[in-house]
Scaffold this active site. Structure first.
Site, short mmCIF file in Angstrom:
data_model
loop_
_atom_site.label_atom_id
_atom_site.label_comp_id
_atom_site.label_asym_id
_atom_site.label_seq_id
_atom_site.Cartn_x
_atom_site.Cartn_y
_atom_site.Cartn_z
CB CYS A 79 29.15 35.47 37.90
SG CYS A 79 30.45 35.47 36.49
CG HIS A 122 41.61 43.09 46.94
ND1 HIS A 122 41.75 41.98 46.97
CD2 HIS A 122 40.45 43.47 46.63
CE1 HIS A 122 40.96 41.50 46.70
NE2 HIS A 122 39.79 42.26 46.67
#
Lengths: 433, 280
Positions: free
Chosen positions: A51, A103
């Site tokens: 989400c 990342h």
């Protein structure tokens, strides 16, 4: 040459309206990985869709530069979700090679999360990786990358404290309770008044072992309503607080204007419960519990400010620890990238060596066939040939390794050149791993 | 040779005490996560090795003296340190709570230091006392004392943890100190163990008097009275807990009071009062 690239969006860069457009449902994952394979020749890809973030990690070997590889991902997303390239460029970030690795490590270790140190993300990345693998998106490089990411996640958890210390009021209350009682099993919590916060805290306490819940309210109906949620005992109280005799933990959040629990009555209650520990949590404003109560032996009172201070200090600790975690992540990403380069260069080096040796062997056999040599002479010629092969390969190999180790971007071109000039047949998908 | 072994034991105990204390002291620094497990491991292994050395040492003493070594400060304090370490190691084995070592190991170290500084002295034990009564009587009492010292350690841990909770300090969540309930419960169990051992030791001692012919015995001996007073402090503490629920903070203070009483009985009586139990 393989390019590791990623494209993604998260709560840091994009609003929910954009993130939901980019999200992949589980059914879409298989379909989109297949599309990546068929339309873009991207065989290794992992899609992470939660989400808070949507990210695509891919290994592209059909193009020469990372930029070209990234462009393919933009194209894919734009095409798949029917989003304009313009808004994709505005709301997403692109990473190449070392950046991608770093990342992913930051994401897996929760450094990129909304609450640093949260534990959900590691599981989410694991699930995304497993799903993508089942859908045929796995491969030698991404397998290595994700396995490493999980181990970095583990390392951060054991070497820093970013995941310790409660960062919400309700968890802080649970942690405090654990510091007081030898166990929460069999303990009783009493909730005075209603409210989301007190119910949430009670819920956490119950899931940590507290077995009895007393819900006290001025109106019995309300008490019943809340008590139903916890399978608890509803109580309507007026001024009689005797039900607190059984309460080990008291959470108070009424809207009473004055102190509800005062020192002397509570001292009496404490005597009746034989001075067993009582942990009082006052989350009402104005306060429900007289601060003097904390002078009673074995009664420990925390009000909303105290709990907030605990949370703030834990958050500060986490932030400090996050800095250390960042260093570890950077260091691990660099090391992994270097290893990966060598791992990628190795097949070419191996193939080149093999080719030289094969040529030398063939020529040797031919030579031995033509000329009759003594064993000693044969051995001398053979070792000379080997020495020539070794010396011929020495400088190219050394320079290639140097270029790889220095992080020199040219080495991709070197590899390409070697493969083309010597017509090497390098198995580029590392299917042996 | 024996002296060298003793010095090594002393140094190991010193190192173990320092590392035990260190593991508690560094707990609120962020780097602690990495260093602490190592320090704890060194401390615990130091304690275990020190204990093995001390056991060996006491055995050697026993063999050379021909009877249980309990004649002088030298051997009694060494045995005291041994008993403290034994009880500590048993507690760690049962509860995994190594933190207690930060409180009891320094006591054990001081005991060995006293022992070492008297190392050249030995006293001849009167012939009639050289028997297994001596072993049973003294070892039971010293093990009892050691259990009281563990209870004292838990008492201190309780008070520190309670202070942290009341002051709402930042370092609240370092997980070295057990919860109040755990410290309190374990301290209580140690107290009960100590009382049982001490009671048995006193009973053995009083039975022993029936068998001694040549050494004059008097009941109003300073050591005897002091020991009974110590025993009384602990028994009262247990009684109050059972009857009126005295636990937690009060129990912690009582454990400290008891510790002082143990020190008075063990050291004070010897130094300042006359008793037939002295180690001189």
């Amino acid at each position: 040459m393989n390019q590791i690239v990623s494209i993604g969006t998260s709560h840091h860069v994009a609003p929910i309206e954009f993130r939901e457009k980019l999200a992949f449902s589980e059914a879409q994952l298989t379909e989109s990985l297949q599309q990546l394979r068929e339309s873009y020749q991207i065989h290794e890809a992992v899609i992470l869709s939660t989400c808070n973030r949507v990210e695509v990690y891919a290994v592209v070997n059909s193009v020469r530069t990372a930029d070209a590889a990234a462009k393919m991902l933009v194209e894919f997303l734009s095409h798949y979700h029917r989003i304009g390239v313009g808004s994709l460029k505005k709301w997403t970030y692109l990473h190449h090679n070392l950046e991608t690795i770093q990342h992913l490590f930051r994401v897996t270790t929760s450094l990129d999360s909304m609450v640093v140190g949260e534990s959900q993300i590691l599981g989410q990345v694991k699930t995304a990786y497993d799903t993508s693998r089942e859908a045929g998106g796995g491969g030698a490089i991404l397998n290595r990358l994700f396995t490493k990411a999980f181990s970095v996640g583990k390392r951060i958890r054991s070497e820093t404290t970013i995941a310790t210390g409660a960062v919400s009021i309700s968890y802080a209350a649970v942690e405090l309770a654990k510091k007081i009682f030898n166990t929460l099993e069999g303990k009783t919590v009493a909730i005075l008044g209603a409210g989301e916060m007190s119910e949430l805290t009670a819920k956490h306490l119950v899931s940590n072992g507290v077995s009895n819940v007393i819900v006290a309210n001025r109106t019995y109906e309300r008490a019943v309503k809340v008590a139903e949620k916890f399978n608890g005992t509803p109580i309507a109280y007026d001024s009689d607080l005797d039900f607190l005799i059984d309460a080990d933990i008291v959470i108070s959040s009424t809207d009473a204007p004055d102190y509800l629990i005062k020192r002397q009555p509570l001292a009496n209650i404490m005597r009746k419960r034989r001075h067993r520990y009582m942990f009082l949590i006052d989350i009402a404003v104005p306060r429900d519990i007289d601060p003097d109560v904390s002078k009673i032996d074995h009664a420990f009172l925390y009000n909303i400010d105290d709990l907030e201070a605990v949370v703030a200090s834990n958050l500060k600790d986490r932030q400090q620890e996050a800095n250390r975690a960042e260093q570890i992540v950077t260091e691990e990403a660099k090391r992994f990238y270097a290893q990966l380069q060598i791992f990628q260069v190795n097949p070419t080096i191996k193939a080149l060596h093999q080719q030289f040796r094969e040529i030398a062997d063939t020529e040797l056999q031919a030579c031995f066939y033509k000329a009759t040599l003594s064993d000693q002479q044969e051995a001398a010629v053979a070792s000379m040939t080997q020495a020539i092969v070794k010396k011929l390969l020495h400088h190219p190999m050394q320079n290639l390794r140097c270029a790889v180790n220095d992080g020199d971007a040219d080495h991709g071109q070197y590899i390409q050149a070697l493969q083309e000039l010597f017509a090497l047949d390098v198995n580029d998908d590392h299917s042996d791993v | 040779m024996i002296n060298f072994l003793f010095l090594v034991t002393l140094l190991i105990y010193l190192a173990a005490s320092i590392f035990q204390t260190l593991s508690l002291a560094i707990s609120n620094r962020s780097e602690a996560v990495i260093i602490r497990p190592t320090i704890e491991r060194i401390a615990f292994w130091g304690t275990s090795i020190g204990f093995a050395f001390l056991s060996l040492f006491i055995t050697l003493w026993w063999l050379t003296q021909g009877h249980f070594p309990m004649t002088h400060w030298t051997d009694s304090t060494a045995f005291f340190a041994w008993a403290i370490t034994l009880i500590y190691l048993i507690i760690v084995r049962l509860t995994q709570l190594r933190t207690l070592g930060s409180f009891v190991m320094p006591v054990a170290f001081i005991a060995i230091l006293i022992s070492y500084s008297f190392a050249t002295h030995t006293a001849a034990l009167p012939e009639p006392l050289q028997n297994y009564w001596l072993l049973a009587h003294t070892s039971l009492i010293f093990l009892g004392y050691a259990a009281f010292i563990a209870a004292f350690g838990f008492g201190l841990m309780y008070l520190i943890a309670e202070r942290k909770i009341r002051q709402k300090t930042d370092t609240l969540f370092d997980n070295l100190l057990p919860s109040l309930g755990v410290s309190d419960e374990l301290g209580y169990r140690c107290t009960i163990l100590g009382v049982i051992l001490l009671t048995m030791g006193v009973i053995v001692g009083s039975l022993w008097t029936q068998y001694i012919r040549d050494v004059p015995w008097r009941w109003l001996d300073a050591k005897v009275i002091s020991t009974l007073m110590t025993w009384f402090i602990y028994v009262v503490q247990i009684g109050l807990r059972q009857l009126w629920g005295w636990h937690g903070r009060r129990a912690a203070y009582a454990a400290i009071l008891g510790f002082v009483a143990v020190l008075c009985t063990y050291v004070g009586v010897d130094l300042f009062l006359d008793s037939m139990h002295t180690y001189r």
